[in-house]
Scaffold this motif. Sequence first.
Motif, PDB file in Angstrom:
ATOM      1  N   GLN A 238      36.423 -11.004  74.898  1.00 34.05           N
ATOM      2  CA  GLN A 238      36.000 -12.410  74.747  1.00 34.05           C
ATOM      3  C   GLN A 238      37.143 -13.284  74.232  1.00 34.05           C
ATOM      4  OE1 GLN A 238      32.564 -11.908  72.299  1.00 34.05           O
ATOM      5  NE2 GLN A 238      31.276 -11.272  74.012  1.00 34.05           N
ATOM      6  N   MET A 239      37.934 -12.708  73.345  1.00 37.58           N
ATOM      7  CA  MET A 239      39.076 -13.480  72.802  1.00 37.58           C
ATOM      8  C   MET A 239      40.094 -13.770  73.907  1.00 37.58           C
ATOM      9  SD  MET A 239      38.629 -13.939  69.561  1.00 37.58           S
ATOM     10  CE  MET A 239      37.580 -13.362  68.255  1.00 37.58           C
TER      11      MET A 239
ATOM     12  N   ARG B 190      39.458 -13.967  77.025  1.00 37.57           N
ATOM     13  CA  ARG B 190      38.837 -14.949  77.925  1.00 37.57           C
ATOM     14  C   ARG B 190      38.954 -16.365  77.356  1.00 37.57           C
ATOM     15  NH1 ARG B 190      34.520 -14.423  81.631  1.00 37.57           N
ATOM     16  NH2 ARG B 190      33.934 -12.398  80.844  1.00 37.57           N
ATOM     17  N   SER B 191      38.900 -16.459  76.043  1.00 37.81           N
ATOM     18  CA  SER B 191      38.917 -17.796  75.422  1.00 37.81           C
ATOM     19  C   SER B 191      40.319 -18.389  75.328  1.00 37.81           C
ATOM     20  CB  SER B 191      38.301 -17.722  74.026  1.00 37.81           C
ATOM     21  OG  SER B 191      39.168 -17.030  73.154  1.00 37.81           O
TER      22      SER B 191
ATOM     23  N   ARG C 251      46.988 -17.212  78.813  1.00 40.60           N
ATOM     24  CA  ARG C 251      46.318 -15.989  79.282  1.00 40.60           C
ATOM     25  C   ARG C 251      46.985 -15.429  80.534  1.00 40.60           C
ATOM     26  NH1 ARG C 251      40.750 -17.568  80.398  1.00 40.60           N
ATOM     27  NH2 ARG C 251      41.554 -18.055  82.465  1.00 40.60           N
TER      28      ARG C 251
ATOM     29  N   LYS D 107      42.856 -14.563  65.762  1.00 33.48           N
ATOM     30  CA  LYS D 107      41.413 -14.712  65.966  1.00 33.48           C
ATOM     31  C   LYS D 107      40.668 -13.426  65.570  1.00 33.48           C
ATOM     32  CE  LYS D 107      41.339 -18.088  69.714  1.00 33.48           C
ATOM     33  NZ  LYS D 107      40.925 -18.323  71.098  1.00 33.48           N
TER      34      LYS D 107
END
Lengths: 212, 185
Positions: free
Chosen positions: A153-154, A156-157, A163, A204
């Motif tokens: 998820q990190m 993806r964010s 990215r 994060k």
Amino acid sequence: MAASSAQRMPDTTIDAETTRLARQAQAGSAEAFCALVDLHQRAARRVAATALGQRPDVDEAVQDACITAWQRIDRLEDPAAFKAWLLRITWRKALDRRRSVVGWLKRFAVPPGFLARRSFSEGGSPAIDRLADPAIPADEQLLSRERDLVVTQMIRSLPPRLRDPFLLAATGEHRYEDIAAMLSLPVGTVKWRIAEARRLLREKLARVGFRQ
Amino acid sequence: MTHETIDETIDRVAREWTEVGADAAFAERVRARLAQPRRSWEVPAMAVASVAVVLLVIWLPRAADSPTRPEAPSLAARSLAPWAALPPAAEAPARSVAVTTEVPAPRPRVAAAPRAVVAVADVPAAEAPLDLTVPTMSAGPAAIAIAELNVVPVVRLDVMAIAPIDVAPLDVPELPRINESKEQK
């Protein structure tokens, strides 16, 4: 198939084979071109997956790239550089799909956690091996799985500009120069973005309790 | 594996993100697409679409100046193009001053007054007799300039006025001065 044979081949052999086949393809041999696709399709699909995630249209993007490559093969100046050239085209095609309205909608159609579930469910994934290992305590397995989901998820964010180079580098198949060429960025910028992506992820993760 | 560091986990998850399974049939699908002839309708459709776009680009500006179009505004009217944005006659506000006059002669010619503030709306040449609506938003005393009205006999002249208006006719005999209506007073 050649995809599996490519994995068995040493790099120098693959390079020589690529050059030979690219020359034949430039001379008009569709068979040679298909053999080239066979050699490099896995790398191309990984590039497309970097841009699109594990979506059904990854294969379509790579196929479009192959068709374009075949139509423009006569413009390829250095046959030895076929792989980098094909990957650049693939990246462009994948980005086109990502930026399209349909692609935008599809992104919302992919349920959260899809990537993680996919990686657990597909054969050969280290995650499934780990979960299936009776030697590892169940709580550790759960913790590990949860951490994987959070990391997914990190990632993806992350903003795409961080990215993309980070994931391309993570494949381990591309040099910084290749990534820079693919993204049309200076090499220094690519290196900085990869480091920045990693720093952000660490930060994060630390914020939600995952530390070294 | 479970004792991996955060960095190792990040690397592994990122690697799995782009991991693709073996696909032995991929090259075969590409081969099939290469062998597939271009769909027969694609080329003609592209050609027709391209020609249509080119024709539209050529035709549209010409159509705007076409003589078959309702009478093009005169030079004076063109210079006052913003007036064209005013509502058409059908949507004329209630304050319109309706001045009805009889103008028997065809092709009345009204020269521009010194301070022209009014543009004449498009006038369909084929229509006769004709109702003309001349919009103005002059803030003060103003003169209506109707230049080169190459139209058929005008039997009624409607003036939408916000301020007192003065009509300066030329070449049109007996075109009366327009005064404010009772309604506007």
